[in-house]
Structures are given as structure tokens and as C-alpha cells.
Design an enzyme around this catalytic site. Structure first.
Site, PDB file in Angstrom:
ATOM      1  N   ASP A  91      -2.013  10.767  -1.807  1.00 60.44           N
ATOM      2  CA  ASP A  91      -2.392   9.773  -2.808  1.00 60.44           C
ATOM      3  C   ASP A  91      -2.733  10.434  -4.131  1.00 60.44           C
ATOM      4  O   ASP A  91      -2.760   9.778  -5.170  1.00 60.44           O
ATOM      5  CB  ASP A  91      -3.574   8.952  -2.285  1.00 60.44           C
ATOM      6  CG  ASP A  91      -3.138   8.131  -1.081  1.00 60.44           C
ATOM      7  OD1 ASP A  91      -3.095   8.691   0.039  1.00 60.44           O
ATOM      8  OD2 ASP A  91      -2.788   6.952  -1.264  1.00 60.44           O
ATOM      9  N   ARG A 138      -7.800  -0.241  -6.610  1.00 58.69           N
ATOM     10  CA  ARG A 138      -7.973   0.873  -5.664  1.00 58.69           C
ATOM     11  C   ARG A 138      -8.072   2.170  -6.470  1.00 58.69           C
ATOM     12  O   ARG A 138      -7.268   2.396  -7.376  1.00 58.69           O
ATOM     13  CB  ARG A 138      -6.824   0.959  -4.648  1.00 58.69           C
ATOM     14  CG  ARG A 138      -6.721  -0.243  -3.720  1.00 58.69           C
ATOM     15  CD  ARG A 138      -5.715  -0.016  -2.598  1.00 58.69           C
ATOM     16  NE  ARG A 138      -6.239   0.900  -1.574  1.00 58.69           N
ATOM     17  CZ  ARG A 138      -5.504   1.404  -0.582  1.00 58.69           C
ATOM     18  NH1 ARG A 138      -4.213   1.127  -0.519  1.00 58.69           N
ATOM     19  NH2 ARG A 138      -6.046   2.198   0.329  1.00 58.69           N
ATOM     20  N   ARG A 161       0.865  -1.174   0.000  1.00 57.94           N
ATOM     21  CA  ARG A 161       0.000   0.000   0.000  1.00 57.94           C
ATOM     22  C   ARG A 161       0.905   1.227   0.000  1.00 57.94           C
ATOM     23  O   ARG A 161       2.109   1.125   0.087  1.00 57.94           O
ATOM     24  CB  ARG A 161      -0.962   0.004   1.176  1.00 57.94           C
ATOM     25  CG  ARG A 161      -0.543  -0.622   2.507  1.00 57.94           C
ATOM     26  CD  ARG A 161       0.588   0.037   3.205  1.00 57.94           C
ATOM     27  NE  ARG A 161       0.368   1.481   3.357  1.00 57.94           N
ATOM     28  CZ  ARG A 161       1.339   2.334   3.580  1.00 57.94           C
ATOM     29  NH1 ARG A 161       2.583   1.909   3.674  1.00 57.94           N
ATOM     30  NH2 ARG A 161       1.112   3.612   3.709  1.00 57.94           N
ATOM     31  N   GLY A 162       0.281   2.386  -0.182  1.00 55.09           N
ATOM     32  CA  GLY A 162       1.067   3.612  -0.355  1.00 55.09           C
ATOM     33  C   GLY A 162       1.069   3.973  -1.834  1.00 55.09           C
ATOM     34  O   GLY A 162       1.328   3.106  -2.688  1.00 55.09           O
ATOM     35  N   ASN A 201      -5.323  12.584   0.897  1.00 51.89           N
ATOM     36  CA  ASN A 201      -4.467  11.706   1.696  1.00 51.89           C
ATOM     37  C   ASN A 201      -5.332  10.910   2.672  1.00 51.89           C
ATOM     38  O   ASN A 201      -6.552  11.050   2.712  1.00 51.89           O
ATOM     39  CB  ASN A 201      -3.408  12.541   2.434  1.00 51.89           C
ATOM     40  CG  ASN A 201      -2.271  11.687   2.970  1.00 51.89           C
ATOM     41  OD1 ASN A 201      -1.708  10.861   2.261  1.00 51.89           O
ATOM     42  ND2 ASN A 201      -1.948  11.870   4.231  1.00 51.89           N
ATOM     43  N   LYS A 202      -4.682  10.054   3.460  1.00 48.19           N
ATOM     44  CA  LYS A 202      -5.397   9.190   4.385  1.00 48.19           C
ATOM     45  C   LYS A 202      -6.393   9.956   5.244  1.00 48.19           C
ATOM     46  O   LYS A 202      -6.103  11.069   5.691  1.00 48.19           O
ATOM     47  CB  LYS A 202      -4.369   8.501   5.296  1.00 48.19           C
ATOM     48  CG  LYS A 202      -4.909   7.489   6.266  1.00 48.19           C
ATOM     49  CD  LYS A 202      -5.775   6.402   5.653  1.00 48.19           C
ATOM     50  CE  LYS A 202      -5.101   5.744   4.501  1.00 48.19           C
ATOM     51  NZ  LYS A 202      -5.918   4.717   3.797  1.00 48.19           N
TER      52      LYS A 202
HETATM   53  C1  LIG Z   1       3.553   8.046   0.016  1.00 43.80           C
HETATM   54  S1  LIG Z   1       1.932   7.655  -0.313  1.00 43.80           S
HETATM   55  C2  LIG Z   1       1.381   7.268   1.264  1.00 43.80           C
HETATM   56  C3  LIG Z   1      -0.081   7.442   1.397  1.00 43.80           C
HETATM   57  O1  LIG Z   1      -0.761   6.242   1.033  1.00 43.80           O
HETATM   58  C4  LIG Z   1      -1.504   5.833   2.153  1.00 43.80           C
HETATM   59  O2  LIG Z   1      -2.704   5.227   1.831  1.00 43.80           O
HETATM   60  P1  LIG Z   1      -2.830   3.614   1.939  1.00 43.80           P
HETATM   61  O3  LIG Z   1      -2.030   3.172   3.115  1.00 43.80           O
HETATM   62  O4  LIG Z   1      -4.316   3.405   2.084  1.00 43.80           O
HETATM   63  O5  LIG Z   1      -2.300   3.086   0.614  1.00 43.80           O
HETATM   64  C5  LIG Z   1      -1.728   7.095   2.934  1.00 43.80           C
HETATM   65  O6  LIG Z   1      -2.723   7.892   2.354  1.00 43.80           O
HETATM   66  C6  LIG Z   1      -0.386   7.698   2.825  1.00 43.80           C
HETATM   67  O7  LIG Z   1      -0.274   9.038   3.146  1.00 43.80           O
END
Ligand SMILES: CSC[C@H]1O[C@H](OP(=O)(O)O)[C@H](O)[C@@H]1O
Length: 357
Positions: free
Chosen positions: A241, A88, A51-52, A251-252
Site C-alpha cells: 500500500d 483511507r 479496495r487495493g 502492506n496488509k
Molecule cells: C496491489 S495493492 C493490494 C494491497 O491492498 C490491500 O489492502 P486493502 O485490501 O485493505 O485495500 C492489501 O494491503 C494488499 O496487499
């Protein structure tokens, strides 16, 4: 990054397979998983084993490689691409990586595609590492300036979710300046938002920082505003994101609330993003599709029992419903700057980057 003196990326090729670190098991277990098919890569992205935003872009690219090793005609290429894009919706990096793969593969004969795909996916991964290093250097300068303002003080940085090396191929985005400043000997401390419901902060950011020896404290998501009101936060650095061309930051979930609290306390709020995270086709953050994830991610929490085994426990009444939007959007007006591999830009100046991206 180094784990027990061995260097790892979060994703890498091994012969005709792709290896990932299963992030759903961290911080209690470090397990490498071998991905052999694009279907397995779709599962890994959807279940957040990887993820990320930058990492799921690279993972999608490698997933496309795996999907066309046997048959690489246009129909298969598009079918695999569509399956990966559907995993996603919010991080623009996933679609960006797939579109870049398609642009380079569709114009060559089928017989060349299987080998070329490995090369393009590797380039996407390598470029992410290079971009994140540059983000780290620009962000380190911001932290160094904060040190000059208060030389005797430790610079306190608050971050939300995980935008460290685990969210990228290596190096991280929001944590890249943290690692660069720490490695340069600057006195810093990181407030780590636990980041309910998936707890990427408590499980991933804290683990990363501990592995590197960076001083940090895990806090409840709701404690950030209190710390800001009491002068205990010098800056906020988060990942993203998707950033729109007017500088809205997606973002999250919970990021927006931190930006509001930062603004109310005159604390600078930065988003650290490689330029593939900027969506030049989108103006308004309100138009970004926000992923609605399974409500059980709110209803249950995962942790390590006293017997050392991973356990999942329910934390809300069985009669209760839950809602699980995975991201939110911080309007550009609350964003002090966007730290990219090409420099730090105010939202208003972001457009000057478009031609270079
Ligand atoms: C460097 S991108 C990181 C970004 O992605 C995360 O989302 P997820 O863990 O659901 O993929 C989160 O929004 C982070 O800030």
C-alpha cells in the site's frame, strides 16, 4: 481479467457514471454496482467495495470526476478531493491520484474541467494496467529462474491478502507474475493466506486464481511459517500500500510476520508495486499512518450459510474487545526485492528509480 469468458476491469466508465465490482460480496456473488456521485464513491472505498492500493487510487480519481460534473470551481474541487483523501489513510496511491487530478485540473478554466477530469482518470486507470503487465513480465522471470533451479518441481509461491487484478484496475501486482508464469506454462502453485480479519486472501485471491485455473491452496495465516520451515515455499510475493524511499514495505496486517519467517528460512521475499505506490516523500515506514478499522471486522466473520445466503457470525465473546490495525510495515532489511514496472530493485537501489517516476 476474464470472468465466465467476459473481460472485466474492476472499475470503468459508463456514460456519466462509474461501475465497480462489489468486492464485499465475492466469492459468493459477482455484482456490478453503478456509482453516480463522489459521496457514493467515498462509501465504496471506505467500506471496501473497492479496495487495493492502485484500485482505490483509480476509484478516487473517478470519484473526483463525479464530484465536479455540476460545479467545478476551486472550492468544490478541493472539497471533493479532501473528502476522497479522508476515506483511507494508508495506501499512498489514493492521495497520489487525487494530487495528479488536481495538478491537471486547477490550471484549466472551470468550463474545461468536467471533460478533462474524465480523461485524466481514464489515463490513471490505463497506466495502472500497463504498469501491472510489466510487473508481471519481470516477476515471471523470477519464477522462471526458480523453475530452472528445480525443473522437476512445482514452484510454490506464498502470497498474503489480495494483490491480484481485484486490487488494481486490471492485471494485479503480486499476482501479475503468477498469471504471467501460469499463462507461459510454468508449473506453479500458490499458497493463499486467508488474511484475517477481512479475508481478502480466502475470498478474493482464491476466487481470482480459481477463475483463471491457477493451482492454489488456501491456508490459515498462521500456517505460512510451518510451510516455509518444511521447504514448501520457494518465494513470497506480496503487494503493498506504500513503499518508502528506503524500501520499507507497508502492506496488509500479517505481512511483516511472513517476511520474518521467510528470512529465517532463507526464502526470497518480494513486494510487487507500480511506482505510484512508492512514497518518495517518506523515508521511514514507521511514519506511515496505519489505518485502524472497526473492531467488528475482527469480532465477526462473513460467509455463506448452508442455505446459500451470505451470513455474518460473531466469533469472539460479546464481553471481549478487539483491535483491528489494517496494515503493518516490513523493514527494508527483510525485503529481497521490489518488483516494479521498471524492473526489480533491491531496497538499497530503489532511489535510482526516483528520477524515472
Ligand atoms: C496491489 S495493492 C493490494 C494491497 O491492498 C490491500 O489492502 P486493502 O485490501 O485493505 O485495500 C492489501 O494491503 C494488499 O496487499
Amino acid at each position: 481479467m476474464k470472468i465466465r469468458d467476459q473481460h472485466y476491469r474492476t472499475i470503468w466508465r459508463e456514460q456519466q457514471t462509474v461501475c465497480i465490482i462489489d468486492q464485499t460480496l465475492l466469492p459468493f456473488a459477482f455484482q456490478v454496482v453503478r456509482i453516480e456521485t463522489y459521496v457514493e464513491m467515498c462509501h465504496a472505498i471506505r467500506t471496501m467495495q473497492v479496495r487495493g492500493a492502485p484500485l482505490i487510487g483509480a476509484a478516487a480519481a473517478y470519484g473526483l470526476v463525479l464530484g465536479i460534473q455540476a460545479v467545478a470551481d476551486d472550492d468544490v474541487l478541493h472539497a471533493v478531493a479532501d473528502a476522497l483523501i479522508a476515506t483511507r489513510p494508508t495506501a499512498v496511491n489514493l492521495r497520489w491520484a487525487i494530487q495528479r487530478m488536481l495538478a491537471q485540473l486547477l490550471v484549466v478554466p472551470q468550463a474545461q474541467r468536467a471533460i478533462l477530469a474524465w480523461e485524466v482518470a481514464q489515463s490513471i486507470a490505463d497506466e495502472d494496467v500497463t504498469q501491472n503487465h510489466a510487473i508481471g513480465q519481470y516477476g515471471k522471470a523470477l519464477i522462471a529462474h526458480a523453475v530452472t533451479v528445480n525443473p522437476a518441481q512445482v514452484v510454490n509461491i506464498l502470497t498474503h491478502c489480495n494483490a491480484g487484478w481485484l486490487a488494481t484496475v486490471d492485471g494485479g501486482t503480486a499476482l501479475a507474475p503468477v498469471y504471467a508464469a501460469f499463462d507461459a506454462g510454468l508449473h506453479i502453485h500458490v499458497w493463499v493466506d486467508e488474511t484475517r480479519p477481512r479475508n481478502q486472501g480466502a475470498s478474493l485471491t482464491a476466487w481470482e486464481l480459481a477463475q483463471h485455473g491457477v493451482p492454489h491452496t488456501v491456508i490459515a495465516d498462521n500456517a505460512g511459517g510451518y510451510l516455509m520451515q518444511n521447504g514448501q515455499v520457494d518465494m513470497v510475493i506480496v503487494g503493498a500500500d506504500r513503499v518508502t524511499r528506503q524500501g520499507d514495505v507497508c502492506n496488509k496486517i500479517g505481512t511483516y510476520l511472513k517476511a520474518l519467517a521467510a528470512a529465517d528460512n532463507q526464502i526470497p521475499f518480494y513486494a510487487a508495486v507500480p511506482t505510484p505506490t512508492i512514497d518518495w516523500q517518506m523515508v521511514r515506514g514507521a511514519d506511515i499512518e496505519i489505518e485502524m478499522r472497526d473492531a467488528d471486522e475482527v469480532a465477526y466473520m462473513q460467509g455463506q450459510g448452508i442455505d446459500g445466503r451470505l451470513q455474518r457470525v460473531r466469533v469472539i465473546p460479546k464481553e471481549s474487545q478487539a483491535l483491528n490495525p489494517a496494515f503493518d510495515v516490513t523493514p527494508a532489511k527483510w525485503v529481497t526485492g521490489i518488483i516494479t514496472e521498471l524492473g526489480i530493485f533491491s531496497p538499497a537501489d530503489l532511489l535510482t528509480l526516483e528520477a524515472k517516476s
